[in-house]
Motif scaffolding. Structure first.
Motif, mmCIF file in Angstrom:
data_model
loop_
_atom_site.group_PDB
_atom_site.id
_atom_site.type_symbol
_atom_site.label_atom_id
_atom_site.label_comp_id
_atom_site.label_asym_id
_atom_site.label_seq_id
_atom_site.Cartn_x
_atom_site.Cartn_y
_atom_site.Cartn_z
ATOM 1 N N TRP A 295 0.821 -1.214 0.000
ATOM 2 C CA TRP A 295 0.000 0.000 0.000
ATOM 3 C C TRP A 295 0.856 1.266 0.000
ATOM 4 O O TRP A 295 0.460 2.288 -0.566
ATOM 5 C CB TRP A 295 -0.918 -0.006 1.225
ATOM 6 C CG TRP A 295 -1.927 -1.093 1.237
ATOM 7 C CD1 TRP A 295 -2.491 -1.717 0.169
ATOM 8 C CD2 TRP A 295 -2.526 -1.693 2.393
ATOM 9 N NE1 TRP A 295 -3.401 -2.670 0.574
ATOM 10 C CE2 TRP A 295 -3.437 -2.682 1.940
ATOM 11 C CE3 TRP A 295 -2.377 -1.497 3.769
ATOM 12 C CZ2 TRP A 295 -4.208 -3.445 2.811
ATOM 13 C CZ3 TRP A 295 -3.138 -2.270 4.645
ATOM 14 C CH2 TRP A 295 -4.048 -3.230 4.166
ATOM 15 N N GLU B 291 -10.732 -3.526 9.474
ATOM 16 C CA GLU B 291 -9.437 -2.993 9.894
ATOM 17 C C GLU B 291 -8.487 -2.865 8.707
ATOM 18 O O GLU B 291 -7.717 -1.898 8.613
ATOM 19 C CB GLU B 291 -8.827 -3.887 10.978
ATOM 20 C CG GLU B 291 -7.474 -3.405 11.503
ATOM 21 C CD GLU B 291 -7.496 -1.972 12.022
ATOM 22 O OE1 GLU B 291 -6.464 -1.289 11.877
ATOM 23 O OE2 GLU B 291 -8.546 -1.539 12.557
ATOM 24 N N ASP B 292 -8.519 -3.842 7.795
ATOM 25 C CA ASP B 292 -7.691 -3.733 6.587
ATOM 26 C C ASP B 292 -8.065 -2.483 5.792
ATOM 27 O O ASP B 292 -7.192 -1.766 5.296
ATOM 28 C CB ASP B 292 -7.896 -4.959 5.685
ATOM 29 C CG ASP B 292 -7.255 -6.217 6.238
ATOM 30 O OD1 ASP B 292 -6.363 -6.106 7.095
ATOM 31 O OD2 ASP B 292 -7.660 -7.313 5.796
ATOM 32 N N ARG C 117 -9.387 0.282 6.861
ATOM 33 C CA ARG C 117 -8.935 1.486 7.558
ATOM 34 C C ARG C 117 -7.426 1.684 7.390
ATOM 35 O O ARG C 117 -6.958 2.806 7.151
ATOM 36 C CB ARG C 117 -9.292 1.385 9.041
ATOM 37 C CG ARG C 117 -10.800 1.488 9.312
ATOM 38 C CD ARG C 117 -11.108 1.202 10.760
ATOM 39 N NE ARG C 117 -12.539 1.335 11.035
ATOM 40 C CZ ARG C 117 -13.141 0.836 12.100
ATOM 41 N NH1 ARG C 117 -12.429 0.174 13.014
ATOM 42 N NH2 ARG C 117 -14.439 0.996 12.277
ATOM 43 N N ARG C 118 -6.668 0.607 7.522
ATOM 44 C CA ARG C 118 -5.221 0.727 7.386
ATOM 45 C C ARG C 118 -4.834 1.065 5.953
ATOM 46 O O ARG C 118 -3.929 1.886 5.720
ATOM 47 C CB ARG C 118 -4.539 -0.575 7.820
ATOM 48 C CG ARG C 118 -4.565 -0.815 9.331
ATOM 49 C CD ARG C 118 -3.632 -1.934 9.745
ATOM 50 N NE ARG C 118 -4.018 -3.211 9.151
ATOM 51 C CZ ARG C 118 -3.338 -3.826 8.190
ATOM 52 N NH1 ARG C 118 -2.223 -3.294 7.706
ATOM 53 N NH2 ARG C 118 -3.754 -4.989 7.710
ATOM 54 N N CYS C 119 -5.510 0.464 4.986
ATOM 55 C CA CYS C 119 -5.225 0.749 3.585
ATOM 56 C C CYS C 119 -5.472 2.222 3.281
ATOM 57 O O CYS C 119 -4.636 2.884 2.641
ATOM 58 C CB CYS C 119 -6.090 -0.129 2.684
ATOM 59 S SG CYS C 119 -5.823 0.147 0.918
ATOM 60 N N ALA D 222 -5.440 4.685 5.379
ATOM 61 C CA ALA D 222 -4.472 5.506 6.106
ATOM 62 C C ALA D 222 -3.097 5.490 5.431
ATOM 63 O O ALA D 222 -2.443 6.527 5.295
ATOM 64 C CB ALA D 222 -4.351 5.013 7.545
ATOM 65 N N VAL D 223 -2.663 4.312 4.992
ATOM 66 C CA VAL D 223 -1.334 4.188 4.391
ATOM 67 C C VAL D 223 -1.289 4.812 3.000
ATOM 68 O O VAL D 223 -0.325 5.499 2.646
ATOM 69 C CB VAL D 223 -0.910 2.705 4.324
ATOM 70 C CG1 VAL D 223 0.387 2.543 3.522
ATOM 71 C CG2 VAL D 223 -0.733 2.140 5.723
#
Length: 328
Positions: A181, A208-209, A211-213, A215-216
């Motif tokens: 990402w 959660e994936d 959200r992290r994707c 964010a990154v």
């Protein structure tokens, strides 16, 4: 915006219909339509994207953007122009397919070694298609490596695409975790201020994936594929609307089977249902039990009998659950 990914041999019109009935998905992209050396008739587009007969939308009203795959800018433009007469809600271009047979025929991800050609294809299609029909593209980070990811994204941007989906792996990396990402974020930084809408794709299996994707990568828009097939409630859950229990999936199995029976040869029908159950069992224990029961069955009549039993069984369980919930 949450998009349903194109997946050749899996995520076709049948599964698009079923999954979009459960909510959460803003738009779908079709599996690719291969452009080789001819101008395709309208029926060739409709065969892959039957939603074109319904205003370019699934039964649930979700837009479906047809995807073209090819390497000749002129032929791609001519076919895009014909496709545009069917009034699709946009046209997408494939620069990401990792299949060896496709790449060996100079299609999909192998074109990422030629950013100039990628740009010419996008520009030719954009010129050939009326301005009110969006043109978008989907790419991987590269073919054997990601050294030209920025070059390809710039070529697609300069050619006039309004959206760009980036799958965060190269062709060589296939679907092997992880998705990179952080490279999408780096590509985004290399693009001009007036860039297309960027959409991140790859390894989004849960909330959660997602959200992290986001964010990154810095992308507020995401495309999900195998995660949505495995968990049909994923898009809704990402939106904060709650997931989809097995009891809501079960009523859609007869619909899925009916659509498969209408579109697929008899000898392949059981395989299509087991293919989806194989994904669903990663999320729903009930799907594991169904997969185990059907694993050795190939006869469509046996599958239909199982579907009828499953509906009846789950209908009884739902009724019993509702009855037990009534106040004394």
């Amino acid at each position: 915006m949450l998009l349903l990914a194109p997946m050749e041999g899996l995520l076709d019109a049948t599964l698009r219909d079923v999954l979009t009935r459960l909510g959460g998905v803003d738009r779908c992209t079709s599996e690719f339509i291969r452009i080789t050396n001819t101008l395709l008739p309208e029926r060739a587009f409709i065969r892959v994207v039957p939603e074109l007969l319904n205003g370019g939308r699934t039964v649930a009203g979700v837009p479906v953007r047809p995807q073209l795959l090819g390497s000749d800018p002129t032929l791609m433009a001519e076919n895009a122009a014909r496709l545009a007469t069917l009034q699709p809600p946009g046209i997408d271009l494939n620069f990401g397919c990792p299949a060896k047979t496709v790449n060996n025929s100079r299609g999909g991800a192998v074109l990422l070694d030629e950013p100039e050609l990628v740009g010419r294809i996008v520009a030719a299609v954009r010129r050939a298609v009326p301005a009110h029909i969006p043109v978008s593209a989907k790419m991987r980070l590269g073919y054997l490596d990601d050294a030209r990811a920025e070059d390809n994204a710039l070529a697609i941007t300069d050619a006039g695409a309004s959206e760009l989906v980036i799958h965060a792996r190269t062709k060589a990396q296939g679907y092997k975790p992880p998705a990179h990402w952080e490279r999408i974020a780096q590509v985004a930084q290399a693009l001009p201020a007036r860039r297309p809408v960027l959409i991140a794709n790859g390894e989004i299996w849960c909330v959660e994936d997602a959200r992290r994707c986001a964010a990154v990568t810095g992308c507020e828009h995401l495309m999900i594929g195998r995660g949505q097939i495995t968990d049909p409630g994923l898009a809704s859950a990402i939106r904060g609307e709650g997931g989809v229990p097995w009891s809501r999936v079960v009523p859609l199995l007869p619909l899925f089977w009916a659509r498969v029976s209408a579109r697929v040869e008899r000898r392949h029908r059981a395989g299509r249902l087991k293919q989806w159950l194989n994904y669903l069992r990663q999320r729903h224990p009930e799907a594991q039990a169904a997969f185990d029961e059907l694993r050795l069955h190939h006869d469509p009549e046996a599958i239909e009998a199982w579907i009828a039993r499953a509906q009846a069984a789950w209908g009884c369980r739902e009724a019993a659950s509702a009855e037990s919930a009534q106040p004394c």
